[in-house]
Design an enzyme around this catalytic site. Structure first.
Site, short mmCIF file in Angstrom:
data_model
loop_
_atom_site.label_atom_id
_atom_site.label_comp_id
_atom_site.label_asym_id
_atom_site.label_seq_id
_atom_site.Cartn_x
_atom_site.Cartn_y
_atom_site.Cartn_z
N ASP A 9 0.94 -1.31 -0.05
CA ASP A 9 0.06 0.17 -0.14
C ASP A 9 0.72 1.28 -0.05
O ASP A 9 0.30 2.36 0.63
CB ASP A 9 -0.81 -0.09 1.14
CG ASP A 9 -2.05 -1.19 1.15
OD1 ASP A 9 -1.79 -2.12 0.17
OD2 ASP A 9 -3.05 -1.15 2.15
N LYS A 112 -7.05 -5.07 -3.33
CA LYS A 112 -7.66 -5.55 -2.29
C LYS A 112 -8.81 -4.36 -1.84
O LYS A 112 -8.52 -3.20 -2.05
CB LYS A 112 -7.09 -5.96 -0.91
CG LYS A 112 -6.25 -4.73 -0.36
CD LYS A 112 -5.15 -5.22 0.74
CE LYS A 112 -4.28 -4.14 1.00
NZ LYS A 112 -4.93 -3.09 1.78
N CYS A 154 -2.05 -2.48 7.40
CA CYS A 154 -1.96 -3.46 6.27
C CYS A 154 -0.61 -4.28 6.38
O CYS A 154 -0.71 -5.42 6.24
CB CYS A 154 -1.76 -2.56 4.89
SG CYS A 154 -1.38 -3.85 3.36
C1 VGL Z 1 -5.09 0.88 5.64
C2 VGL Z 1 -5.88 2.38 7.03
C3 VGL Z 1 -7.05 2.21 6.33
C4 VGL Z 1 -3.75 -0.12 5.52
C5 VGL Z 1 -6.05 0.53 5.06
O1 VGL Z 1 -3.65 -0.71 4.34
O2 VGL Z 1 -2.74 0.09 6.08
N1 VGL Z 1 -4.98 1.55 6.72
N2 VGL Z 1 -7.29 1.31 5.25
#
Ligand code: VGL
Length: 215
Positions: A9, A112, A154
């Protein structure tokens, strides 16, 4: 037996100026690229994941939003633990990889979170529709090194899923950034408690794993 690097991410919305900016995200993208230039050839496969949410709805309660794009109409607003501002909407600039991440090193892309919360890259699928765990098992990957954003979400979820899938997981503490310092530290501890490893990427040239094995 093969080794993989998983980059989670590293997206515009999770870096400075993004909808859910994590401090140090942009600099992290540069450090990961520097790491790839030195070490990508030591991996049999390099995977990068992206959060990739639907533009409509709240993605299974993941977005704190009723009818305003930034969540401001939501009664309670995002709690930044389970509910979040709108981020990483599919096919928007915020969902793109940070430009400092050199994608030429990435072999497999995973997305995802389409319509649901999905912190772990193991909840994602490749462009060809394969699950990440099958990508690894098809290539006989036994060890996965993890870098990326966010340590406490993540990275944490991906590392724990990797451990639970039987993989030898190593998180590079200097190649991750988290949303909250305390929960990021707790996340790394949880990974270690469950049998994963954490350490610095610059411990030495060979990135020594606990137990002395230089990989
Ligand atoms: C994530 C916060 C909200 C991540 C995803 O992928 O780390 N963090 N959504």
């Amino acid at each position: 037996m093969a080794r993989a690097l998983l980059i989670t991410d590293v997206q515009n919305d999770f870096t400075e100026g993004g909808a859910l900016a994590v401090d140090g995200g942009a600099a992290l993208a540069e450090r990961i690229t520097a790491f790839l230039r030195r070490h990508a050839d030591e991996y049999d496969v390099v995977v990068a994941s992206r959060d990739w949410h639907d533009a409509t709805g709240d993605n299974g309660g993941h977005f704190a939003v009723t009818d305003s794009p930034d969540g401001s109409d939501s009664p309670d607003g995002p709690d930044f633990r389970n509910t979040w501002p709108v981020h990483c909407v599919a096919d928007t600039p915020g969902a793109e990889y940070h430009p400092a991440l050199d994608l030429s090193f990435v072999d497999v892309h995973v997305r995802k979170g389409q319509g649901e919360p999905a912190y772990s890259a193991f909840e994602g699928t490749t462009d060809a529709g394969a699950d990440l765990v099958d990508v690894f098992f098809d290539r006989d990957v036994h060890a996965v090194d993890i870098v990326g954003i966010a340590t406490d979400h993540c990275v944490r979820a991906s590392a724990l899923d990797g451990v639970h899938a039987g993989l030898d997981v190593f998180v590079y503490e200097d190649l991750v950034v988290g949303i909250d310092p305390a929960s990021s530290e707790a996340a790394l501890e949880e990974v270690r408690d469950d049998g994963g490893h954490t350490g610095r990427s610059d411990m030495d040239e060979g990135r020594q794993r606990p137990g002395g094995a230089v990989l």
